[in-house]
Every structure is written in structure tokens, then in C-alpha cells.
Design an enzyme around this catalytic site. Structure first.
Site, PDB file in Angstrom:
ATOM      1  N   GLY A   1      -9.817   7.798  -1.462  1.00  0.00           N
ATOM      2  CA  GLY A   1     -10.458   9.103  -1.309  1.00  0.00           C
ATOM      3  C   GLY A   1     -11.189   9.153   0.022  1.00  0.00           C
ATOM      4  O   GLY A   1     -11.152   8.191   0.789  1.00  0.00           O
TER       5      GLY A   1
ATOM      6  N   GLU B   1     -10.567   3.174   7.851  1.00  0.00           N
ATOM      7  CA  GLU B   1      -9.480   4.113   8.174  1.00  0.00           C
ATOM      8  C   GLU B   1     -10.110   5.277   8.948  1.00  0.00           C
ATOM      9  O   GLU B   1      -9.932   5.403  10.155  1.00  0.00           O
ATOM     10  CB  GLU B   1      -8.823   4.602   6.882  1.00  0.00           C
ATOM     11  CG  GLU B   1      -7.719   5.631   7.082  1.00  0.00           C
ATOM     12  CD  GLU B   1      -7.233   6.218   5.762  1.00  0.00           C
ATOM     13  OE1 GLU B   1      -7.933   6.080   4.730  1.00  0.00           O
ATOM     14  OE2 GLU B   1      -6.153   6.844   5.767  1.00  0.00           O
TER      15      GLU B   1
ATOM     16  N   ASP C   1       1.333   9.111  -6.114  1.00  0.00           N
ATOM     17  CA  ASP C   1       1.249  10.568  -5.960  1.00  0.00           C
ATOM     18  C   ASP C   1       1.450  11.000  -4.508  1.00  0.00           C
ATOM     19  O   ASP C   1       1.339  12.191  -4.193  1.00  0.00           O
ATOM     20  CB  ASP C   1      -0.087  11.106  -6.510  1.00  0.00           C
ATOM     21  CG  ASP C   1      -1.316  10.371  -5.993  1.00  0.00           C
ATOM     22  OD1 ASP C   1      -1.216   9.166  -5.695  1.00  0.00           O
ATOM     23  OD2 ASP C   1      -2.384  10.994  -5.877  1.00  0.00           O
TER      24      ASP C   1
ATOM     25  N   HIS D   1       0.849  -1.204   0.000  1.00  0.00           N
ATOM     26  CA  HIS D   1       0.000   0.000   0.000  1.00  0.00           C
ATOM     27  C   HIS D   1       0.878   1.245   0.000  1.00  0.00           C
ATOM     28  O   HIS D   1       1.369   1.681   1.050  1.00  0.00           O
ATOM     29  CB  HIS D   1      -0.912  -0.036   1.241  1.00  0.00           C
ATOM     30  CG  HIS D   1      -1.980   1.002   1.243  1.00  0.00           C
ATOM     31  ND1 HIS D   1      -3.296   0.730   1.542  1.00  0.00           N
ATOM     32  CD2 HIS D   1      -1.947   2.332   0.974  1.00  0.00           C
ATOM     33  CE1 HIS D   1      -4.012   1.830   1.466  1.00  0.00           C
ATOM     34  NE2 HIS D   1      -3.207   2.837   1.129  1.00  0.00           N
TER      35      HIS D   1
ATOM     36  N   HIS E   1      -9.881   0.842   0.175  1.00  0.00           N
ATOM     37  CA  HIS E   1      -9.598   1.637   1.376  1.00  0.00           C
ATOM     38  C   HIS E   1     -10.835   1.570   2.268  1.00  0.00           C
ATOM     39  O   HIS E   1     -11.907   2.064   1.866  1.00  0.00           O
ATOM     40  CB  HIS E   1      -9.354   3.107   1.025  1.00  0.00           C
ATOM     41  CG  HIS E   1      -7.970   3.424   0.573  1.00  0.00           C
ATOM     42  ND1 HIS E   1      -7.485   3.086  -0.657  1.00  0.00           N
ATOM     43  CD2 HIS E   1      -6.958   4.077   1.208  1.00  0.00           C
ATOM     44  CE1 HIS E   1      -6.247   3.520  -0.768  1.00  0.00           C
ATOM     45  NE2 HIS E   1      -5.891   4.120   0.348  1.00  0.00           N
TER      46      HIS E   1
HETATM   47  O1  LIG Z   1      -4.925   7.022   3.211  1.00  0.00           O
HETATM   48  C1  LIG Z   1      -5.634   7.331   2.232  1.00  0.00           C
HETATM   49  N1  LIG Z   1      -6.980   7.163   2.309  1.00  0.00           N
HETATM   50  C2  LIG Z   1      -7.798   7.453   1.266  1.00  0.00           C
HETATM   51  N2  LIG Z   1      -7.353   7.968   0.116  1.00  0.00           N
HETATM   52  C3  LIG Z   1      -6.022   8.178   0.013  1.00  0.00           C
HETATM   53  C4  LIG Z   1      -5.123   7.879   1.033  1.00  0.00           C
HETATM   54  N3  LIG Z   1      -3.887   8.224   0.634  1.00  0.00           N
HETATM   55  C5  LIG Z   1      -4.009   8.707  -0.603  1.00  0.00           C
HETATM   56  N4  LIG Z   1      -5.292   8.704  -0.988  1.00  0.00           N
HETATM   57  C6  LIG Z   1      -5.856   9.188  -2.248  1.00  0.00           C
HETATM   58  C7  LIG Z   1      -5.231  10.504  -2.681  1.00  0.00           C
HETATM   59  C8  LIG Z   1      -4.560  10.179  -3.980  1.00  0.00           C
HETATM   60  O2  LIG Z   1      -4.626  11.248  -4.916  1.00  0.00           O
HETATM   61  C9  LIG Z   1      -5.339   8.970  -4.469  1.00  0.00           C
HETATM   62  C10 LIG Z   1      -4.668   8.098  -5.504  1.00  0.00           C
HETATM   63  O3  LIG Z   1      -3.381   7.705  -5.144  1.00  0.00           O
HETATM   64  O4  LIG Z   1      -5.597   8.270  -3.270  1.00  0.00           O
HETATM   65 ZN   LIG Z   2      -3.918   4.774   1.032  1.00  0.00          ZN
END
Ligand SMILES: O=c1[nH]cnc2c1ncn2[C@H]1C[C@H](O)[C@@H](CO)O1
Ligand SMILES: [Zn+2]
Length: 385
Positions: A186, A216, A28, A24, A213
Site C-alpha cells: 500500500g 520504493e 490482483d 514479488h 514493501h
Molecule cells: O508496488 C507496490 N507498492 C505498494 N503496494 C502495492 C504495489 N503493488 C501493489 N500494491 C498493493 C495494491 C494491491 O491491492 C495490494 C495487494 O496485492 O498491494
Molecule cells: Zn509490490
């Protein structure tokens, strides 16, 4: 801490050299600060909060340290903002593979959302091909520098948008060309994964793999939906499964139905300790649920999530855990084998990685420790005598 645990604790150098597996990590969320600055200059992106790489690195870390997932996610505007051309994507992906290899990662699944990289006129296919080219370039450069790494891509769809089916089809189309699965990411609250059931059902019909995801920022209902409605193979984070585990005063533990299901079915949890501290999903490393989940033999894995925003690496994550829980090389190997077993590449390839790369790597480090221990013992018996 006792002298026994200090003697058993792996050194920073051993942690870095130990073979590690990362499931994970966001493309970006892992740019080098200097690269963000360079790319902004090259592409005319004028909105960076700083143009000095050190100041910018600190800004990302502090801005992401907000205690809220929504605010944490706002920082991605700048990284996504500079990743809108083919050259930028190739460079970022190549550096990602190189940086992970340098840190001792031997296998990684790195995710990104193709739909977020179309502003410069690229098509979804061109985005995937640029990132794949970058990963292959990075793997080659790493090999030239004496490191071996294999990187697979996961294509993410954004949960607030409505392109999940299209992105799932894209993941399927590039399945044997560097893409190993699918994800949704997201903001979690208000965006249930069940909105994207058509994408998950399509992937299941195609015998493809996906992670979601979940658990969280939002708790058990989100994990339950991801598993029982959507059919996720793994949980991105999944850390709130702890809410379904009761530890009594006498130390006995009771698992609720969902936690029991997750453990019984060996559902992989892609745990990301530093990221959880920043978004408020955990209060300290020592209090992070990973300690209990490891003791209870959940299929727990250690991950970085966003190396830039969390100022971390796989080695740093393990250093924090070694300090908080007194983990040894055996614990590191356990997490690493868990991760390799849970990867989306074919079974025979996972097994070969475990038997030919991971186990020999840890055996070598443990034998170093044995010799260090002998030297330590004979030195102290000389002093004592
Ligand atoms: O930890 C996260 N939780 C939900 N979405 C996330 C997390 N870290 C990054 N993202 C999102 C922001 C990025 O632009 C997108 C794709 O990598 O995924
Ligand atoms: Zn993530």
C-alpha cells in the site's frame, strides 16, 4: 553495442525458456484483461473504464504510468472489484499460475491482501482456500501443457489499515497449506511499517517469514525501519538503498552504514524495474539502480510486481535488462539463483530447485549458445576465407 555483446545476448526465445524465479508479483495486479471483463460481466461490476479487453489493457497501463505510487494504486479498485467471489478467485489464481509457467517461471511467490476480498461475503479463510485451490489447479494445467511450476502464496496486509496482526495469524495458520509468508503493501509515505510491529513480532515468535514493501516511494528511513525495527527477511523493492551508495568520479564506490548492512547480511532486494519506472522510482531502464546493485553484488532479484498494470512478464523484465545492461545468460542465472536462495520455502527444497531445475536449465541453454557460436564462427571463417 559491440558484435561480442550481440553474440552473447540471449534471444527472446531463450529468455522465455530460461528457468525464472519470481518473488514479488501481486495476484490482483496480474489478471488477464479478458478475465477482468468476463468477471465484471459475471459479477455485475459496472465500473470498468472499458469493456473491450485491448482497450482495458491499455487503460491499466496508461493509468498506472502516472509517476506516483498513490495514483498507480488507484487502478487496483477495478481488479479487486471483480475478485469478490470464490469462483473469481479460483479462476484468477489458476490463470496466474498458468501464465507464469507459460513464461518459463518455475517457482513463484504470489501475494494478495485477503482483507480486500470480503465484499461478497467470503471469510478470510475462504479467500485463502479459494486462491490456494486456484494455484493448485493452475499448476496441474501447466503440467498438462508441459510446464512445471510451483506457486506459494504470500498474504499481504494493507499498511493504511489495522488488520496486520489478524492477517499474520492467518498466514501462520495456513503455513503448511500453500502460504509461505507475509507482506505489507500500500501507499508508503505516511504509513510506516512500525505501525504493525505486533504482527511482525508475532511472526518472529512463530519462526515465520515476511517481506515488507519499503524503499520504493519513500527512501532510506523506510528501509531502515523495515529491517531494524520490524525484522523483515526481504525488502519489497528496496530500490532506494541506492541513496546510501556514493559513486565517486573516479569510479570508486562508498557504501553508507545501511547499504553496507543490506549487502553484508545478504538482504534480498525484490527489484521491479518496470513498476519503478511507472511510479517514478527510476527514470529509465538504463538508469535503474539494478545495474549498480548487480555490479556491487547485492542480493538483487528481478520481479514483475504487477503484470497487468506494467504490461510486463518476467521475460519482458529480463529483455529490458538485457537491452539496457548487455546481460547474458550468466547474469540471468545469477539473478535467478539469488531469487531461489531468497525464497521462503525450506532450504533443502530451495537447494533442489537450484541444482535440479535452474542450473541444468541454464546449462542446456548455454550449450545451445555454444553450438550457435560454432556455427556462427565457421560461417564467418568460410566467408572470410
Ligand atoms: O508496488 C507496490 N507498492 C505498494 N503496494 C502495492 C504495489 N503493488 C501493489 N500494491 C498493493 C495494491 C494491491 O491491492 C495490494 C495487494 O496485492 O498491494
Ligand atoms: Zn509490490
Amino acid at each position: 553495442m559491440t558484435s561480442q555483446t550481440i553474440a552473447n545476448a540471449p534471444t527472446s526465445d531463450q529468455i522465455r525458456r530460461a528457468p525464472k524465479v519470481l518473488l514479488h508479483d501481486h495476484l490482483d495486479g496480474g489478471l488477464r484483461p479478458g478475465t477482468v471483463v468476463d468477471l465484471a460481466r459475471g459479477t455485475g461490476y459496472a465500473d470498468l473504464p472499458h469493456t473491450d479487453p485491448d482497450k482495458l489493457a491499455l487503460w491499466f497501463h496508461q493509468a498506472a504510468d502516472s509517476g506516483s505510487l498513490e495514483r498507480y494504486l488507484e487502478t487496483f479498485t477495478h481488479t479487486v472489484g471483480v475478485m469478490q467471489t470464490r469462483d473469481a478467485l479460483v479462476r484468477v489464481a489458476a490463470e496466474c499460475a498458468e501464465d507464469l509457467a507459460e513464461d518459463g517461471v518455475v517457482y513463484a511467490e504470489v501475494r494478495y491482501a485477503p482483507e480486500q476480498h470480503l465484499e461478497g461475503g467470503l471469510t478470510l479463510e475462504e479467500v485463502v482456500e479459494a486462491v490456494n485451490e486456484g494455484f493448485r489447479q493452475g499448476e496441474r494445467l501447466a503440467r498438462e501443457n508441459g510446464h512445471r511450476i510451483r506457486v506459494g502464496a504470500l498474504l499481504t496486509a494493507m499498511r493504511h489499515a489495522a488488520r496486520a496482526l489478524e492477517i499474520a495469524e492467518l498466514a501462520n495458520a495456513y503455513r503448511d497449506q500453500g502460504v509461505v509468508g507475509f507482506d505489507i503493501a500500500g501507499a508508503e509515505a505516511g504509513h510506516p511499517p512500525t505501525r504493525h510491529l505486533d504482527a511482525f513480532e508475532y511472526l518472529k515468535r512463530e519462526n515465520n517469514h515476511f517481506t515488507i514493501h519499503a524503499g520504493e516511494a519513500f527512501g532510506l528511513p523506510s528501509i531502515w525501519q523495515a529491517l531494524q525495527w520490524c525484522g523483515a527477511d526481504r525488502l519489497g523493492h528496496g530500490v532506494r538503498i541506492i541513496d546510501d551508495i556514493q559513486v565517486r568520479d573516479d569510479g570508486t564506490v562508498e557504501l553508507g552504514r545501511l547499504a553496507a548492512y543490506v549487502r553484508d547480511k545478504r538482504v534480498p532486494l525484490e527489484l521491479c524495474p518496470s513498476s519503478n519506472l511507472q511510479t517514478g522510482a527510476a527514470s529509465s531502464y538504463a538508469d535503474h539502480p539494478i545495474g549498480l546493485l548487480r555490479r556491487l553484488h547485492f542480493r538483487a532479484t528481478v520481479n514483475t510486481d504487477n503484470r497487468l498494470m506494467s504490461h510486463t512478464s518476467m521475460s519482458r523484465e529480463f529483455e529490458h535488462l538485457v537491452e539496457a545492461f548487455g546481460y547474458t545468460l550468466d547474469d540471468m542465472q545469477w539473478f535467478t539463483v539469488n531469487a531461489m536462495k531468497s525464497a521462503f520455502i525450506p532450504f533443502d527444497e530451495r537447494l533442489a530447485m537450484i541444482n535440479d531445475v535452474i542450473k541444468p536449465g541454464y546449462a542446456e541453454l548455454k550449450s545451445e549458445w555454444l553450438f550457435r557460436q560454432t556455427a556462427y564462427t565457421s560461417a564467418s571463417s568460410l566467408t572470410e576465407g
